[in-house]
Design a protein around this motif. Structure first.
Motif, PDB file in Angstrom:
ATOM      1  N   ALA A 114       0.851  -1.198   0.000  1.00 57.40           N
ATOM      2  CA  ALA A 114       0.000   0.000   0.000  1.00 57.40           C
ATOM      3  C   ALA A 114       0.879   1.239   0.000  1.00 57.40           C
ATOM      4  CB  ALA A 114      -0.914   0.003   1.221  1.00 57.40           C
ATOM      5  N   TRP A 115       0.381   2.279  -0.677  1.00 50.40           N
ATOM      6  CA  TRP A 115       1.107   3.551  -0.769  1.00 50.40           C
ATOM      7  C   TRP A 115       0.207   4.692  -0.289  1.00 50.40           C
ATOM      8  CZ3 TRP A 115       6.196   3.618  -2.444  1.00 50.40           C
ATOM      9  CH2 TRP A 115       6.661   2.441  -3.012  1.00 50.40           C
ATOM     10  N   PRO A 116      -0.014   4.797   1.012  1.00 52.17           N
ATOM     11  CA  PRO A 116      -0.850   5.900   1.525  1.00 52.17           C
ATOM     12  C   PRO A 116      -0.049   7.192   1.601  1.00 52.17           C
ATOM     13  CG  PRO A 116      -0.075   4.565   3.343  1.00 52.17           C
ATOM     14  CD  PRO A 116       0.437   3.900   2.085  1.00 52.17           C
ATOM     15  N   LYS A 117      -0.744   8.317   1.449  1.00 51.65           N
ATOM     16  CA  LYS A 117      -0.075   9.605   1.588  1.00 51.65           C
ATOM     17  C   LYS A 117       0.199   9.914   3.057  1.00 51.65           C
ATOM     18  CE  LYS A 117      -2.111  11.605  -2.595  1.00 51.65           C
ATOM     19  NZ  LYS A 117      -2.962  12.698  -3.148  1.00 51.65           N
ATOM     20  N   GLN A 118      -0.716   9.456   3.915  1.00 57.04           N
ATOM     21  CA  GLN A 118      -0.592   9.757   5.335  1.00 57.04           C
ATOM     22  C   GLN A 118      -1.329   8.691   6.143  1.00 57.04           C
ATOM     23  OE1 GLN A 118      -2.417  13.479   7.110  1.00 57.04           O
ATOM     24  NE2 GLN A 118      -0.296  14.117   7.169  1.00 57.04           N
ATOM     25  N   ILE A 119      -0.865   8.482   7.371  1.00 58.85           N
ATOM     26  CA  ILE A 119      -1.534   7.557   8.288  1.00 58.85           C
ATOM     27  C   ILE A 119      -1.932   8.341   9.534  1.00 58.85           C
ATOM     28  CG2 ILE A 119      -1.290   5.510   9.742  1.00 58.85           C
ATOM     29  CD1 ILE A 119       0.702   4.413   7.766  1.00 58.85           C
ATOM     30  N   HIS A 120      -3.208   8.258   9.880  1.00 58.90           N
ATOM     31  CA  HIS A 120      -3.705   8.912  11.097  1.00 58.90           C
ATOM     32  C   HIS A 120      -3.972   7.838  12.148  1.00 58.90           C
ATOM     33  CE1 HIS A 120      -5.713  11.925  13.573  1.00 58.90           C
ATOM     34  NE2 HIS A 120      -6.638  11.011  13.817  1.00 58.90           N
ATOM     35  N   ALA A 121      -3.324   7.960  13.301  1.00 54.10           N
ATOM     36  CA  ALA A 121      -3.469   6.967  14.372  1.00 54.10           C
ATOM     37  C   ALA A 121      -3.994   7.642  15.632  1.00 54.10           C
ATOM     38  CB  ALA A 121      -2.126   6.295  14.657  1.00 54.10           C
ATOM     39  N   ARG A 122      -4.803   6.899  16.398  1.00 54.20           N
ATOM     40  CA  ARG A 122      -5.383   7.430  17.637  1.00 54.20           C
ATOM     41  C   ARG A 122      -5.130   6.460  18.781  1.00 54.20           C
ATOM     42  NH1 ARG A 122     -10.219   6.948  16.451  1.00 54.20           N
ATOM     43  NH2 ARG A 122     -10.990   5.455  17.976  1.00 54.20           N
ATOM     44  N   ILE A 123      -4.718   7.012  19.926  1.00 48.36           N
ATOM     45  CA  ILE A 123      -4.467   6.225  21.136  1.00 48.36           C
ATOM     46  C   ILE A 123      -5.205   6.893  22.291  1.00 48.36           C
ATOM     47  CG2 ILE A 123      -2.727   5.279  22.701  1.00 48.36           C
ATOM     48  CD1 ILE A 123      -0.682   5.726  20.430  1.00 48.36           C
ATOM     49  N   GLU A 124      -5.862   6.094  23.097  1.00 49.39           N
ATOM     50  CA  GLU A 124      -6.521   6.608  24.293  1.00 49.39           C
ATOM     51  C   GLU A 124      -6.043   5.804  25.501  1.00 49.39           C
ATOM     52  OE1 GLU A 124     -10.674   6.277  23.362  1.00 49.39           O
ATOM     53  OE2 GLU A 124     -10.731   8.275  22.465  1.00 49.39           O
ATOM     54  N   GLY A 125      -6.089   6.434  26.668  1.00 48.58           N
ATOM     55  CA  GLY A 125      -5.658   5.750  27.880  1.00 48.58           C
ATOM     56  C   GLY A 125      -6.338   6.317  29.106  1.00 48.58           C
ATOM     57  N   TRP A 126      -6.377   5.528  30.167  1.00 50.45           N
ATOM     58  CA  TRP A 126      -7.016   5.936  31.417  1.00 50.45           C
ATOM     59  C   TRP A 126      -6.039   5.698  32.565  1.00 50.45           C
ATOM     60  CZ3 TRP A 126      -9.249   3.887  27.220  1.00 50.45           C
ATOM     61  CH2 TRP A 126     -10.369   4.551  26.700  1.00 50.45           C
ATOM     62  N   PHE A 127      -5.740   6.778  33.308  1.00 53.69           N
ATOM     63  CA  PHE A 127      -4.730   6.730  34.355  1.00 53.69           C
ATOM     64  C   PHE A 127      -5.300   7.304  35.656  1.00 53.69           C
ATOM     65  CE2 PHE A 127      -2.636   6.835  30.314  1.00 53.69           C
ATOM     66  CZ  PHE A 127      -1.553   5.973  30.451  1.00 53.69           C
ATOM     67  N   ASP A 128      -4.680   6.906  36.774  1.00 55.46           N
ATOM     68  CA  ASP A 128      -5.177   7.369  38.070  1.00 55.46           C
ATOM     69  C   ASP A 128      -4.573   8.701  38.506  1.00 55.46           C
ATOM     70  OD1 ASP A 128      -2.628   6.593  38.746  1.00 55.46           O
ATOM     71  OD2 ASP A 128      -3.245   4.875  39.959  1.00 55.46           O
ATOM     72  N   SER A 129      -3.696   9.288  37.678  1.00 58.85           N
ATOM     73  CA  SER A 129      -3.164  10.617  37.967  1.00 58.85           C
ATOM     74  C   SER A 129      -2.808  11.319  36.665  1.00 58.85           C
ATOM     75  CB  SER A 129      -1.924  10.539  38.866  1.00 58.85           C
ATOM     76  OG  SER A 129      -0.802  10.086  38.133  1.00 58.85           O
ATOM     77  N   GLN A 130      -2.831  12.646  36.698  1.00 59.96           N
ATOM     78  CA  GLN A 130      -2.464  13.416  35.513  1.00 59.96           C
ATOM     79  C   GLN A 130      -0.993  13.245  35.171  1.00 59.96           C
ATOM     80  OE1 GLN A 130      -3.658  17.526  36.008  1.00 59.96           O
ATOM     81  NE2 GLN A 130      -5.680  17.146  35.138  1.00 59.96           N
ATOM     82  N   ASP A 131      -0.145  13.151  36.187  1.00 57.51           N
ATOM     83  CA  ASP A 131       1.291  12.991  35.946  1.00 57.51           C
ATOM     84  C   ASP A 131       1.576  11.707  35.166  1.00 57.51           C
ATOM     85  OD1 ASP A 131       2.070  15.354  37.064  1.00 57.51           O
ATOM     86  OD2 ASP A 131       2.625  14.500  39.004  1.00 57.51           O
ATOM     87  N   LYS A 132       0.913  10.612  35.534  1.00 58.71           N
ATOM     88  CA  LYS A 132       1.126   9.352  34.822  1.00 58.71           C
ATOM     89  C   LYS A 132       0.635   9.453  33.379  1.00 58.71           C
ATOM     90  CE  LYS A 132       1.055   6.177  38.759  1.00 58.71           C
ATOM     91  NZ  LYS A 132       0.351   5.005  39.381  1.00 58.71           N
ATOM     92  N   ALA A 133      -0.462  10.150  33.180  1.00 62.61           N
ATOM     93  CA  ALA A 133      -0.990  10.325  31.832  1.00 62.61           C
ATOM     94  C   ALA A 133      -0.035  11.152  30.972  1.00 62.61           C
ATOM     95  CB  ALA A 133      -2.360  10.988  31.881  1.00 62.61           C
ATOM     96  N   ILE A 134       0.508  12.223  31.534  1.00 59.91           N
ATOM     97  CA  ILE A 134       1.444  13.075  30.790  1.00 59.91           C
ATOM     98  C   ILE A 134       2.749  12.337  30.541  1.00 59.91           C
ATOM     99  CG2 ILE A 134       2.752  15.238  30.848  1.00 59.91           C
ATOM    100  CD1 ILE A 134       0.479  16.422  32.535  1.00 59.91           C
ATOM    101  N   GLN A 135       3.190  11.555  31.521  1.00 59.75           N
ATOM    102  CA  GLN A 135       4.398  10.748  31.331  1.00 59.75           C
ATOM    103  C   GLN A 135       4.217   9.754  30.179  1.00 59.75           C
ATOM    104  OE1 GLN A 135       5.545   7.335  33.986  1.00 59.75           O
ATOM    105  NE2 GLN A 135       7.235   8.677  34.523  1.00 59.75           N
ATOM    106  N   ALA A 136       3.063   9.105  30.129  1.00 57.42           N
ATOM    107  CA  ALA A 136       2.775   8.161  29.040  1.00 57.42           C
ATOM    108  C   ALA A 136       2.770   8.890  27.700  1.00 57.42           C
ATOM    109  CB  ALA A 136       1.438   7.479  29.282  1.00 57.42           C
ATOM    110  N   ALA A 137       2.184  10.089  27.670  1.00 55.50           N
ATOM    111  CA  ALA A 137       2.154  10.869  26.437  1.00 55.50           C
ATOM    112  C   ALA A 137       3.564  11.215  25.977  1.00 55.50           C
ATOM    113  CB  ALA A 137       1.340  12.146  26.636  1.00 55.50           C
ATOM    114  N   ALA A 138       4.414  11.632  26.908  1.00 57.90           N
ATOM    115  CA  ALA A 138       5.796  11.986  26.564  1.00 57.90           C
ATOM    116  C   ALA A 138       6.536  10.799  25.969  1.00 57.90           C
ATOM    117  CB  ALA A 138       6.525  12.498  27.806  1.00 57.90           C
ATOM    118  N   ILE A 139       6.363   9.628  26.567  1.00 56.47           N
ATOM    119  CA  ILE A 139       7.052   8.429  26.073  1.00 56.47           C
ATOM    120  C   ILE A 139       6.516   8.020  24.706  1.00 56.47           C
ATOM    121  CG2 ILE A 139       7.425   5.959  26.504  1.00 56.47           C
ATOM    122  CD1 ILE A 139       7.433   6.657  29.514  1.00 56.47           C
TER     123      ILE A 139
END
Length: 215
Positions: A134-159
């Motif tokens: 396949a030869w796509p021009k672009q790939i759009h990907a989505r990830i969602e997550g649920w964490f017990d603290s904002q810091d853990k959520a932001i850390q996951a986003a950074a990684i």
């Protein structure tokens, strides 16, 4: 309180991409995997995206001095490191949910290949096979997550963002020049609030500081 993380990635490809599906096609040995609903459009499966990001994240965290497991080996998943907390393990479910990415508006063609001997460094006789690409021009990907603290959520986003930037090829036949990919843009939110660049950098610095203290 549960905090919701949502990340969207837009990737550009500089080559064709292939992920093998289960559909049999006439004159094609390795056909592309198609969407599960209509079976018409090529996709990048969620499992492929997750594995690619996990592999890249492992390399990055080791570079930052973190002790993380090696998911490339069946016995290499520890179940307790930062990678396992994010991506899951046989003993723990991942807080992240990865969606399949449709390869929208992608042209397809068939590439002919030959099996190679790793020992003799030559082509096997009668080992010609075909791969649908396949030869796509672009790939759009989505990830969602649920964490017990904002810091853990932001850390996951950074990684995840670091991993998406550092990954260079995705899918099958990477050694044959397929799947070369680069991150074009991204968006990350926690509880519908956009994560700032400063917050992401602080999480990366914190990871580096932890490894320096441990050493």
């Amino acid at each position: 309180m549960v905090h919701k993380l949502r990340i969207e990635f837009d990737f550009e490809l500089t080559s064709g991409v292939h992920v093998t599906g289960e559909e049999a096609k006439l004159w094609v040995n390795k056909a592309l995997v198609l969407d599960w609903q209509e079976g018409k459009k090529p996709i990048l499966p969620a499992t492929t995206l997750k594995g690619w990001l996990r592999e890249s994240a492992e390399r990055i965290l080791r570079g930052l001095g973190q002790s993380v497991c090696d998911s490339s080996r069946a016995d290499g998943i520890c179940g307790s490191c930062l990678i396992c907390e994010m991506f899951g393990s046989p003993r723990k479910r991942s807080p992240l949910y990865f969606s399949d990415a449709l390869l929208e508006d992608s042209a397809t063609d068939v590439r002919m290949n030959v099996s190679l001997s790793r020992h003799r460094k030559t082509a096997y006789e009668d080992r010609l096979f075909s791969t649908e690409v396949a030869w796509p021009k672009q790939i759009h990907a989505r990830i969602e997550g649920w964490f017990d603290s904002q810091d853990k959520a932001i850390q996951a986003a950074a990684i995840l963002i670091m991993a998406a930037k550092a990954g260079y090829a995705i899918g099958a036949a990477r050694s044959r020049g397929l799947g070369w990919i680069q991150l074009a843009q991204w968006k990350a939110k926690v509880d519908a609030q956009e994560i700032s660049q400063k917050a992401l950098y602080e999480q990366i610095r914190a990871l580096s500081a932890k490894s320096e203290v441990a050493s």
